[in-house]
Structure formats: C-alpha cells, structure tokens
Design an enzyme around this catalytic site. Structure first.
Site, PDB file in Angstrom:
ATOM      1  N   ASP A  71      54.621  19.501  82.307  1.00  0.00           N
ATOM      2  CA  ASP A  71      53.886  20.793  83.088  1.00  0.00           C
ATOM      3  C   ASP A  71      53.113  19.936  84.250  1.00  0.00           C
ATOM      4  O   ASP A  71      52.164  20.551  84.985  1.00  0.00           O
ATOM      5  CB  ASP A  71      52.873  21.539  82.395  1.00  0.00           C
ATOM      6  N   ARG A  86      49.641  20.471  89.022  1.00  0.00           N
ATOM      7  CA  ARG A  86      49.664  21.115  87.669  1.00  0.00           C
ATOM      8  C   ARG A  86      50.160  22.475  87.471  1.00  0.00           C
ATOM      9  O   ARG A  86      49.936  23.267  88.426  1.00  0.00           O
ATOM     10  CB  ARG A  86      48.016  21.177  87.233  1.00  0.00           C
ATOM     11  N   ASP A 139      51.743  25.723  79.618  1.00  0.00           N
ATOM     12  CA  ASP A 139      51.294  24.456  78.894  1.00  0.00           C
ATOM     13  C   ASP A 139      52.353  24.209  77.669  1.00  0.00           C
ATOM     14  O   ASP A 139      52.857  24.736  76.713  1.00  0.00           O
ATOM     15  CB  ASP A 139      50.113  24.883  77.947  1.00  0.00           C
ATOM     16  N   THR A 140      52.969  22.918  78.391  1.00  0.00           N
ATOM     17  CA  THR A 140      53.816  22.227  77.323  1.00  0.00           C
ATOM     18  C   THR A 140      53.181  21.352  76.275  1.00  0.00           C
ATOM     19  O   THR A 140      52.009  20.863  76.580  1.00  0.00           O
ATOM     20  CB  THR A 140      54.788  21.491  78.222  1.00  0.00           C
ATOM     21  N   GLU A 199      52.041  18.038  74.269  1.00  0.00           N
ATOM     22  CA  GLU A 199      51.656  16.656  75.008  1.00  0.00           C
ATOM     23  C   GLU A 199      52.657  15.477  74.791  1.00  0.00           C
ATOM     24  O   GLU A 199      53.336  15.561  73.470  1.00  0.00           O
ATOM     25  CB  GLU A 199      50.288  16.300  74.259  1.00  0.00           C
ATOM     26  N   ARG A 240      43.477  18.313  90.931  1.00  0.00           N
ATOM     27  CA  ARG A 240      44.811  18.544  90.879  1.00  0.00           C
ATOM     28  C   ARG A 240      45.291  19.881  91.530  1.00  0.00           C
ATOM     29  O   ARG A 240      44.398  20.697  91.348  1.00  0.00           O
ATOM     30  CB  ARG A 240      45.469  18.633  89.248  1.00  0.00           C
TER      31      ARG A 240
END
Length: 299
Positions: free
Chosen positions: A82, A96, A101-102, A104, A146
């Site tokens: 992501d 971002r 939310d992928t 980690e 970001r």
C-alpha cells in the site's frame, strides 16, 4: 280538465330540463376535475424527470471535476502493498494509498505477515514504472509527510482492486472517507468469498492483523517458498555470473531515512542510530539502498 293536463305536461318538461342540466354540469365538473388531476400528475412526473436529469448532470460534473483534478505521475518504486514512490510534478513523493491496509512485509519491528508478500508482489506487478493518476485525499499528507491518495491505473482505482482481491482491509482515517461505502461493499464480497486475508479466521481486526491466530502453516509455506526462490535466484546468478548484492541481510532490515537537510542516509542493524531511526523506507541490501540514493550512516 284540459288546463290541468297542460299544466302537468309543462311541469314534467321543466323537471326533465332541470335534471338534464344537473347531469351535464356534473359531467363537466368531473371532466374538469380529471383534467386537473392529469395535469398535476404530468407536472409531477415532469418535475421528477427534471430532478433525475439534474442529479445525473451533477454526478457527471463531479466525476469530471475529480478526473481533471488528478495528478499525473510515474511510479519509481513500490515499497510494499500500500506504499510506493512516484515522480509527481518533477518531484519524487512517497505515496500512501487511502482506505486500504495490506499486511506488513517491511515493517522495522514486525515480522512478515500472512498475505503481505502476495499483496506486495501484486502491487509491484501492477504499478512498477507505470504512469498513474493520483487523486489526493481531503487530508493530503500524513504525519510522516507522505502524500495520501487514491491511485488510478488505466482509469481504474487501484485501491479498490486491492480490496476486491482480498489483499487489503478497509482502514478508515477521517477525513479521507469519500469512497468508504463502496470500499465496505467490496470488502464484504471478498470476505464472503474468503479471498486472501479473509481465508484465515479472526486474522483481520479493526486495528490491523493478528498473525498469531494463523498458526505455523503460513510460516512453513513461506519458508519453503522463500528457500525455493533463493535457490532459483542463486542458480540464475551462477549461470549469468552476476555478483550477489553487497551485504545482503537476509531480510529487509536496513532503515532508510531522510534528514532534515534532505540527505538520504541508511542505517544498518547494530548501528549507533539504528534503534531511534524512524524508517521511511526499508531495504534488503546496502546496494539496494545505495541504488536509491542513500549513503551509509557514519556511526
């Protein structure tokens, strides 16, 4: 007698005329009422049609405005599922993706999480070196500087694609909630189909991912897969006589940080500033870090 007869005839004729007049009046009133109702109904239908047309025009106008406000960019590097780097208006930005939310893969204090490598690989495959369109969020940047954005590839929003394929969960950070209802609907479909992250019960939470519930199956599969990949890479390198990257760490633990003066510095595990350095990027080897313009920390 004759007079009485004539009088009766006159009275009957008068009564007949009176009754006929009432009927005509009633019919006329009824017709008038019906005509009024039909006119009112037609006016209402016309009004509703006008409103529907106006709404479509407004939606089209909004879509047009959104498309025209998108920034043209080129992806220079995919960090993980992501997060990526892209050249925007001649400047490299760390981007971002909003509402996703992928798991980690390069977090400095977390292990590689289930489905993280798949998400990262998919993003790299779809976005590496691609020309994209960026739609900034209402809040354009986060605390790390970001750029927060929706990404479009060939006209389709990539953020949604990650949700559709079960490679990410919906992560809500107001005020960037413009497409939240659409994302939630896509997430529910992926969940029902048990795609990607949804194949593991209780793995996805409101705050992220609980990889402790997945068990050792994923870890074993990943270790086997990684060993196979390393073996394949070594064979290829041997065949082509290509030297291995310098100081390969075996995992992406090298922290890349940009100082207040704009200097790019990478920190190795065990370095004097390693633990207190907030990583903007993580690298798997020193050569990788140096290829992205970073120099080694002096301490």
């Amino acid at each position: 007698m004759k007079k009485h007869y004539l009088l009766c005839v006159v009275l009957m004729l008068s009564l007949f005329v009176a009754l006929t007049g009432c009927g005509t009046s009633s019919d006329s009133t009824s017709t008038s009422s019906t005509t009024t109702e039909e006119s009112s109904s037609n006016a209402s239908s016309s009004s509703n049609a006008d409103k529907s047309t106006e709404k479509k025009d407004e939606d089209t106008e909004k879509e047009s405005e959104t498309a025209s406000s998108r920034l043209q960019a080129t992806v220079t590097r995919v960090v993980d599922g992501d997060t990526l780097r892209a050249t925007v208006n001649g400047k490299e930005e760390k981007v971002r993706l909003i509402l996703v939310d992928t798991p980690e893969t390069v977090h400095p204090s977390k292990p590689v999480q289930p489905v993280g490598p798949e998400a990262s690989s998919f993003t790299k495959k779809m976005l590496s070196n691609k020309k994209i369109e960026i739609e900034p969020g209402v809040q354009e940047r986060d605390q790390y500087g970001r750029l927060l954005a929706y990404i479009y590839v060939d006209g389709k929003m990539f953020n949604k694609t990650l949700i559709e394929k079960g490679l990410a969960r919906v992560a809500v950070f107001p005020p960037n909630t413009r497409y939240l209802d659409e994302f939630k609907a896509l997430e529910q479909k992926a969940k029902v189909a048990k795609l990607g992250i949804w194949q593991y019960e209780n793995y996805v939470t409101d705050k992220g991912y609980n990889d402790t519930v997945v068990g050792s199956t994923y870890s074993s599969d990943q270790s086997s897969s990684q060993s196979s990949e390393k073996g394949s890479t070594n064979t290829t390198s041997s065949t082509q006589n290509t030297p291995e990257p310098a100081k390969e760490t075996g995992s992406c633990t090298i922290k890349g940080n940009i100082s207040s003066s704009g200097e790019k510095i990478y920190h190795m595990p065990g370095g004097a500033y390693y633990d207190r350095t907030v990583a903007e990027e993580m690298f798997c080897s020193t050569s990788e870090a140096e290829n992205h313009g970073y120099r080694v920390s002096q301490r």
